[in-house]
Design an enzyme around this catalytic site. Structure first.
Site, short mmCIF file in Angstrom:
data_model
loop_
_atom_site.label_atom_id
_atom_site.label_comp_id
_atom_site.label_asym_id
_atom_site.label_seq_id
_atom_site.Cartn_x
_atom_site.Cartn_y
_atom_site.Cartn_z
CB THR A 413 -0.89 -0.05 1.27
OG1 THR A 413 -1.68 -1.23 1.22
CG2 THR A 413 -1.81 1.13 1.42
CB THR A 431 -3.90 0.05 -1.02
OG1 THR A 431 -3.25 -1.19 -1.25
CG2 THR A 431 -5.37 -0.19 -0.76
CD GLU A 433 -4.79 -6.62 -0.42
OE1 GLU A 433 -4.71 -7.71 0.14
OE2 GLU A 433 -4.71 -5.57 0.22
CD GLU A 452 -7.66 -3.19 -1.88
OE1 GLU A 452 -7.77 -3.91 -0.86
OE2 GLU A 452 -6.72 -2.41 -2.05
CG ASP A 455 -8.04 -6.91 1.76
OD1 ASP A 455 -7.08 -7.69 1.61
OD2 ASP A 455 -7.89 -5.68 1.80
CB SER A 476 -9.27 -1.68 4.96
OG SER A 476 -7.99 -1.09 4.88
CB SER A 477 -5.28 -3.22 8.46
OG SER A 477 -5.80 -4.48 8.78
N GLY A 497 1.21 -1.69 4.73
CA GLY A 497 1.63 -2.89 5.43
C GLY A 497 0.55 -3.89 5.75
#
Length: 600
Positions: A413, A431, A433, A452, A455, A476-477, A497
């Site tokens: 990202t 991002t 991904e 994506e 995810d 998402s993070s 990350g």
């Protein structure tokens, strides 16, 4: 590589580096606005816009668009992200959720081998038209400029158009990332022609100039016609055709994966969402982040609420600072594991899942979760989630049932941080991904489509908040974060990350606030990541300094990883200066710049 021509003319703009005569530096201090990114061209684009009179939002879009050129395997208009904005006039923090969405026809078993309950190997999932979510980045740029920008979309895209046209110098990271993706790129003709143009489909050589005229032309179209040109009309039809007609391989273990199901209606229906931020108060600092569909704000916020119970600054001071940092790091690792247990149990897209955001960020819930931390001993992992339906902040507590689903979020990202002379601040994580996204370039357009949708948890379960559902945004993070002190910006930061974004942001905040490091040192310090796993990860430098002492607390040996994150940050000093901080070494080092090094 073919050169696309057209009648639409981009706004005149000097190459960003020519306006700044800058060199790459990880720290810059000064006045009038600042920027930190992973890339010199992107930082120079933002500075050029700030010097032209644009604000932080204008500069952030310019930097993001340039990253789509120079960091095409991390970000671009084929992806999505989260945008956090501090308005100096009102003192408010606002956000835009530009996360990709699943097509309306997305099947529950999209990533499952036919006739089984077993998911395809991850690289097959990722290298597929099926993995492509409806992109949110173009809508995010347009919405941010509508709400807070001062320049036109054409003006903000001008530096990126110039870099795409003139090209950028290929470095070892770009070449290696290309080679790492060679097997994923080869099945797709447009990708192969753009990124593997050498003899034997070799990657561009280090030191060569990489030009992307197709992307320059795509940007020119968007500059002239607005983002409707992306979500409707010819470009939209090309995206849909590319996704639906992507090459496939019937072997369940061989690339590429299934073709996609996206339609023109999916693109036309996409909307970037205005959202309230998450908020917690940590030791007198107001910490604002991204609410679900991102899990960043809730997980970072909950971990800070847990750590608020403990006197980490006192632990550090009382034990000789660096010599006893493992005492503080032990608490950090334990709090992170607890917050990740709750993330996995409860967080998904709030349009589809009843996410208990308020409860997860309740200081009383954090206090109760802190009961689970033994200051002298690490708990066996994984730890159980907390019960958001019944808590009072009193020990002991009864845990909830464990969520055992593993994360599939990938690490690649990019992030950028921008401020302007008026005091506005942008923290933006974007991002596509996987490194290289889906591997699919839209023919004639020069950008890679995201992957994506990997995810989502690949094997469907009705109890999983991150299960596949049509129209849904995968969890998402991404954790773009802005911290205020007494209502004014103190620090803004974020990182790439995957799921380690959360721990990178959390550890950097602890380094800065609790351990008293400068923002540059806080960002550069060796990192570890505990995501409620029996095998936590850490960088070699962290292992060398801290592993032995942390094992005395009962922490297991760390799994070594070369790098965790590639953060950017800006700190706002009491004397009016700003400190822009980028990575000194991770991903080859980042680029920090200020508009004016001095008041003169």
């Amino acid at each position: 590589m073919s050169v696309t021509t057209g009648a639409i003319i981009s706004p005149a703009a000097a190459h960003p580096r020519e306006t700044d005569s800058a060199t790459k530096a990880p720290t810059a201090t000064g006045y009038g606005g600042a920027v930190s990114t992973v890339d010199l061209d992107a930082s120079a684009a933002a500075i050029a816009v700030l010097r032209k009179g644009g604000n932080a939002v204008d500069a952030a879009v310019a930097a993001a668009a340039t990253l789509g050129v120079t960091e095409p395997y991390s970000a671009g208009i084929g992806g999505g992200g989260y945008f956090v904005y501090y308005d100096a006039g009102s003192g408010d923090v606002s956000t835009i959720d530009g996360r990709e969405t699943a097509p309306a026809a997305m099947p529950q078993d999209a990533f499952v081998k036919p006739g089984t309950a077993e998911a395809y190997p991850f690289r097959k999932q990722a290298t597929s038209g099926m993995s492509v979510g409806v992109p949110g980045t173009p809508a995010t740029w347009e919405r941010a400029l509508e709400r807070w920008g001062s320049l036109s979309l054409a003006e903000t895209l001008a530096p990126a158009i110039d870099v795409a046209t003139e090209g950028f110098v290929v470095d070892e990271t770009f070449r290696q990332q290309t080679l790492d993706n060679k097997d994923r790129f080869l099945p797709f003709e447009a990708t192969r022609e753009l990124f593997l143009p050498g003899p034997g489909n070799d990657a561009p050589a280090v030191g060569s100039t990489f030009q992307n005229p197709d992307l320059a032309e795509a940007y020119r179209i968007l500059a002239a016609e607005g983002m409707d040109a992306f979500y409707e009309g010819a470009m939209a039809e090309e995206i849909v055709s590319t996704v639906r007609n992507a090459p496939t391989n019937p072997d369940p273990n061989t690339l590429p994966g299934p073709a996609g199901v996206m339609t023109a209606e999916d693109l036309d229906d996409y909307e970037a969402l205005d959202q309230d931020p998450t908020h917690v108060n940590y030791r007198g600092y107001d910490v604002y982040g991204m609410a679900p569909s991102s899990s960043g704000g809730t997980t970072v916020g909950e971990a800070l609420n847990i750590l608020e119970v403990f006197d980490l600054p006192g632990l550090a001071r009382g034990n000789g600072n660096a010599k006893k940092q493992p005492d503080v790091l032990h608490h950090y690792l334990e709090a992170s594991a607890l917050a990740f247990a709750d993330r996995g149990k409860y967080v998904g897209d709030p349009a589809f899942v009843d996410v208990p955001t308020e409860e997860l960020l309740d200081p009383v819930f954090g206090k109760e979760r802190a009961c689970e931390i033994d200051p002298l001993k690490a708990a066996p992992k994984p730890v159980l989630p907390g019960d958001v339906g019944s808590y009072d902040g009193v020990c002991p507590v009864k845990p909830a049932a464990l969520d055992e689903k593993a994360d599939t979020e990938n690490i690649n990202t990019t992030n950028l941080t921008v401020s302007d002379k008026w005091g506005n601040v942008v923290e933006y994580t974007l991002t596509i991904e996987q490194t290289g996204g889906s591997g699919i370039v839209v023919p004639g357009r020069g950008f890679i489509l995201n992957n994506e949708l990997t995810d989502f948890t690949p094997v469907y379960s009705e109890s999983d908040p991150n299960r596949i559902q049509p129209g849904k945004r995968p969890r998402s993070s991404m954790s773009p974060t802005i911290v205020l002190k007494d209502g004014k910006p103190f620090v803004a930061l974020g990182s790439p990350g995957g799921a380690t974004i959360i721990t990178t942001v959390l550890q950097t905040l602890i380094n800065r606030i609790d351990l008293g490091m400068t923002i540059s040192d806080a960002l550069a310090a060796p990192r570890a990541s505990q995501r409620n796993s029996a095998t936590p990860q850490a960088e070699p430098a962290f292992i060398a300094v801290n592993e032995k002492q942390l094992m005395e607390f009962g922490h297991p040996a760390f799994s070594p990883v070369a790098e965790l994150g590639a953060a950017t940050a800006i700190e706002f000093l009491p004397d009016g200066r700003t400190v822009a901080a980028a990575e000194p070494t991770r991903r080859g080092g980042g680029s920090a710049m200020v508009v004016k090094p001095s008041r003169k």
